[in-house]
Motif scaffolding. Structure first.
Motif, PDB file in Angstrom:
ATOM      1  N   VAL A 237      -4.832  12.735   3.885  1.00 15.66           N
ATOM      2  CA  VAL A 237      -5.940  12.455   2.963  1.00 15.66           C
ATOM      3  C   VAL A 237      -6.934  13.602   3.052  1.00 15.66           C
ATOM      4  O   VAL A 237      -7.578  13.798   4.078  1.00 15.66           O
ATOM      5  N   THR A 238      -7.049  14.367   1.990  1.00 18.46           N
ATOM      6  CA  THR A 238      -7.880  15.575   2.023  1.00 18.46           C
ATOM      7  C   THR A 238      -9.203  15.425   1.294  1.00 18.46           C
ATOM      8  O   THR A 238     -10.095  16.265   1.448  1.00 18.46           O
ATOM      9  N   ASP A 239      -9.331  14.374   0.481  1.00 22.21           N
ATOM     10  CA  ASP A 239     -10.598  14.172  -0.212  1.00 22.21           C
ATOM     11  C   ASP A 239     -10.852  12.681  -0.382  1.00 22.21           C
ATOM     12  O   ASP A 239      -9.981  11.846  -0.128  1.00 22.21           O
ATOM     13  N   ALA A 240     -12.069  12.359  -0.815  1.00 23.89           N
ATOM     14  CA  ALA A 240     -12.476  10.961  -0.914  1.00 23.89           C
ATOM     15  C   ALA A 240     -11.599  10.165  -1.868  1.00 23.89           C
ATOM     16  O   ALA A 240     -11.433   8.956  -1.704  1.00 23.89           O
ATOM     17  N   GLY A 241     -11.019  10.839  -2.867  1.00 28.12           N
ATOM     18  CA  GLY A 241     -10.173  10.141  -3.819  1.00 28.12           C
ATOM     19  C   GLY A 241      -8.925   9.545  -3.204  1.00 28.12           C
ATOM     20  O   GLY A 241      -8.287   8.670  -3.803  1.00 28.12           O
ATOM     21  N   GLY A 242      -8.550   9.990  -2.008  1.00 29.33           N
ATOM     22  CA  GLY A 242      -7.360   9.473  -1.345  1.00 29.33           C
ATOM     23  C   GLY A 242      -7.633   8.352  -0.361  1.00 29.33           C
ATOM     24  O   GLY A 242      -6.698   7.866   0.290  1.00 29.33           O
ATOM     25  N   LEU A 243      -8.893   7.938  -0.245  1.00 24.50           N
ATOM     26  CA  LEU A 243      -9.206   6.906   0.747  1.00 24.50           C
ATOM     27  C   LEU A 243      -8.556   5.564   0.418  1.00 24.50           C
ATOM     28  O   LEU A 243      -8.291   4.769   1.322  1.00 24.50           O
ATOM     29  N   TRP A 244      -8.296   5.305  -0.875  1.00 23.20           N
ATOM     30  CA  TRP A 244      -7.621   4.050  -1.201  1.00 23.20           C
ATOM     31  C   TRP A 244      -6.234   4.014  -0.567  1.00 23.20           C
ATOM     32  O   TRP A 244      -5.758   2.973  -0.126  1.00 23.20           O
ATOM     33  N   ARG A 245      -5.592   5.184  -0.510  1.00 22.05           N
ATOM     34  CA  ARG A 245      -4.270   5.246   0.108  1.00 22.05           C
ATOM     35  C   ARG A 245      -4.373   5.002   1.620  1.00 22.05           C
ATOM     36  O   ARG A 245      -3.513   4.352   2.217  1.00 22.05           O
ATOM     37  N   ALA A 246      -5.440   5.517   2.223  1.00 17.73           N
ATOM     38  CA  ALA A 246      -5.645   5.296   3.657  1.00 17.73           C
ATOM     39  C   ALA A 246      -5.873   3.817   3.949  1.00 17.73           C
ATOM     40  O   ALA A 246      -5.364   3.282   4.943  1.00 17.73           O
ATOM     41  N   GLU A 247      -6.619   3.145   3.084  1.00 20.67           N
ATOM     42  CA  GLU A 247      -6.853   1.716   3.288  1.00 20.67           C
ATOM     43  C   GLU A 247      -5.554   0.933   3.166  1.00 20.67           C
ATOM     44  O   GLU A 247      -5.265   0.040   3.969  1.00 20.67           O
ATOM     45  N   ALA A 248      -4.756   1.262   2.162  1.00 24.19           N
ATOM     46  CA  ALA A 248      -3.473   0.585   2.003  1.00 24.19           C
ATOM     47  C   ALA A 248      -2.572   0.837   3.208  1.00 24.19           C
ATOM     48  O   ALA A 248      -1.892  -0.071   3.698  1.00 24.19           O
ATOM     49  N   ARG A 249      -2.581   2.064   3.696  1.00 28.51           N
ATOM     50  CA  ARG A 249      -1.776   2.396   4.876  1.00 28.51           C
ATOM     51  C   ARG A 249      -2.223   1.578   6.085  1.00 28.51           C
ATOM     52  O   ARG A 249      -1.397   1.098   6.872  1.00 28.51           O
ATOM     53  N   HIS A 250      -3.528   1.416   6.221  1.00 28.61           N
ATOM     54  CA  HIS A 250      -4.051   0.618   7.330  1.00 28.61           C
ATOM     55  C   HIS A 250      -3.495  -0.799   7.304  1.00 28.61           C
ATOM     56  O   HIS A 250      -3.010  -1.309   8.317  1.00 28.61           O
ATOM     57  N   HIS A 251      -3.553  -1.450   6.148  1.00 34.67           N
ATOM     58  CA  HIS A 251      -3.080  -2.831   6.075  1.00 34.67           C
ATOM     59  C   HIS A 251      -1.570  -2.917   6.295  1.00 34.67           C
ATOM     60  O   HIS A 251      -1.083  -3.877   6.907  1.00 34.67           O
ATOM     61  N   GLY A 252      -0.833  -1.913   5.829  1.00 36.57           N
ATOM     62  CA  GLY A 252       0.599  -1.888   6.098  1.00 36.57           C
ATOM     63  C   GLY A 252       0.886  -1.761   7.587  1.00 36.57           C
ATOM     64  O   GLY A 252       1.796  -2.412   8.120  1.00 36.57           O
ATOM     65  N   LEU A 253       0.105  -0.925   8.268  1.00 35.82           N
ATOM     66  CA  LEU A 253       0.283  -0.760   9.709  1.00 35.82           C
ATOM     67  C   LEU A 253      -0.085  -2.033  10.465  1.00 35.82           C
ATOM     68  O   LEU A 253       0.590  -2.408  11.432  1.00 35.82           O
ATOM     69  N   VAL A 254      -1.166  -2.688  10.043  1.00 33.44           N
ATOM     70  CA  VAL A 254      -1.541  -3.953  10.686  1.00 33.44           C
ATOM     71  C   VAL A 254      -0.384  -4.935  10.595  1.00 33.44           C
ATOM     72  O   VAL A 254      -0.018  -5.597  11.578  1.00 33.44           O
ATOM     73  N   GLU A 255       0.223  -5.014   9.418  1.00 32.73           N
ATOM     74  CA  GLU A 255       1.334  -5.947   9.238  1.00 32.73           C
ATOM     75  C   GLU A 255       2.501  -5.620  10.175  1.00 32.73           C
ATOM     76  O   GLU A 255       3.057  -6.505  10.829  1.00 32.73           O
ATOM     77  N   THR A 256       2.851  -4.337  10.253  1.00 33.61           N
ATOM     78  CA  THR A 256       3.967  -3.924  11.112  1.00 33.61           C
ATOM     79  C   THR A 256       3.653  -4.178  12.583  1.00 33.61           C
ATOM     80  O   THR A 256       4.477  -4.726  13.341  1.00 33.61           O
TER      81      THR A 256
END
Length: 307
Positions: A237-256
């Protein structure tokens, strides 16, 4: 291990079995209408609360109310020593109640608060505050802590940090999840809102994120300065526009991670925390899926990023 923890472990596994899961959320996102989405939701644990919901906001609210109800159920099964874990997990909803009350005191229409029951920390007192100043004075005397005048505009983040710090303290198994969520909250404030986190907020997230990030000038530098466990969601994630992807990744990791913990842990607090993680990740997926109903597909990218 007490019989109450065994009972709580059995109960949380039963609740987890009622999730929609990634496949269910994907089906929901492809629904052609909100009516079809409601029919799908009724097949899972959300059914009892979606019957009267006819809007996206209503379905998303019903999803969150289901998660809170699940936490309240677990609190009834856990031993007395486990109530603190459930109350800390439910503090997210108390935070939302507090923010809604602040909006109401500023002149917006009242919002129906989440019913916390025995998981109430300070809401039963805070809800009676007659003014914003009175509410902040009550906050300062509660577990939520003080909100300095010069950080009043960061109230939402201060409450989020207080909730995450508390949950990480009473539920060590959730510490990594709390750190990642704190990192995302700070990143949004600093690099989307372009607001420097105040000293109280920096102090509250320090146990989770350390100090190095405080000098970061951009998002890549911020990510590099975080503890390894929190840094992972911001990879690439190189800019603020990619933070939605980071949030989605977080929830995916929590699930795993929560699924792995649920399989490996013996009946006790860690099993309950793992179940909470799975239930919360599912609720997040469902809310994202509801947002995607009837869309051209862009909103579905959020679910794909969490896979």
């Amino acid at each position: 291990m007490t019989a109450a923890w065994v009972a709580a472990a059995v109960r949380v596994r039963a609740l987890v079995a009622g999730r929609a899961g990634p496949d269910g959320a994907a089906r929901l996102a492809r629904a052609g209408s909100l009516s079809e989405a409601g029919d799908l939701l009724a097949r899972w644990s959300y059914g009892a609360r979606v019957r009267d919901a006819a809007t996206p906001d209503g379905l998303q609210r019903a999803t969150r109310e289901t998660l809170l109800w699940q936490l309240r159920v677990l609190a009834g099964w856990a031993p007395a020593g486990g109530t603190g874990v459930l109350r800390a997990a439910a503090a997210e909803f108390e935070r939302d109640n507090i923010l809604a009350r602040v909006r109401e005191l500023s002149g917006t229409s009242p919002e129906r608060p989440y019913e916390l029951g025995a998981l109430d920390t300070a809401w039963s007192t805070l809800r009676l505050a007659p003014s914003a100043d009175a509410l902040r004075a009550t906050l300062a005397r509660s577990a939520w802590g003080a909100v300095p005048d010069d950080e009043a505009d960061q109230l939402a983040d201060l409450l989020t940090a207080a909730w995450l710090q508390r949950y990480a303290r009473v539920a060590p198994a959730a510490r990594g999840w709390a750190a990642r969520q704190a990192a995302l909250a700070v990143a949004r404030l600093a690099f989307v809102d372009r607001v420097r986190p105040g000293p109280t907020l920096r102090e509250r997230v320090r146990p989770l994120l350390g100090r190095a990030w405080e000098q970061a000038a951009d998002l890549p530098a911020f990510a590099d300065s975080l503890p390894r466990g929190a840094r992972v969601v911001l990879g690439g994630v190189t800019d603020a526009g990619g933070l939605w992807r980071a949030e989605a990744r977080h929830h995916g990791l929590v699930e795993t991670e929560a699924a792995s913990l649920l399989r490996s842990a013996r009946p006790g607090p860690d099993v309950v925390v793992a179940g909470i993680g799975l239930l919360a990740a599912d609720a997040w997926r469902i809310q994202a899926a509801v947002a995607a109903v009837g869309s051209a597909g862009g909103a579905r990218e959020v679910l794909d990023a969490a896979a």
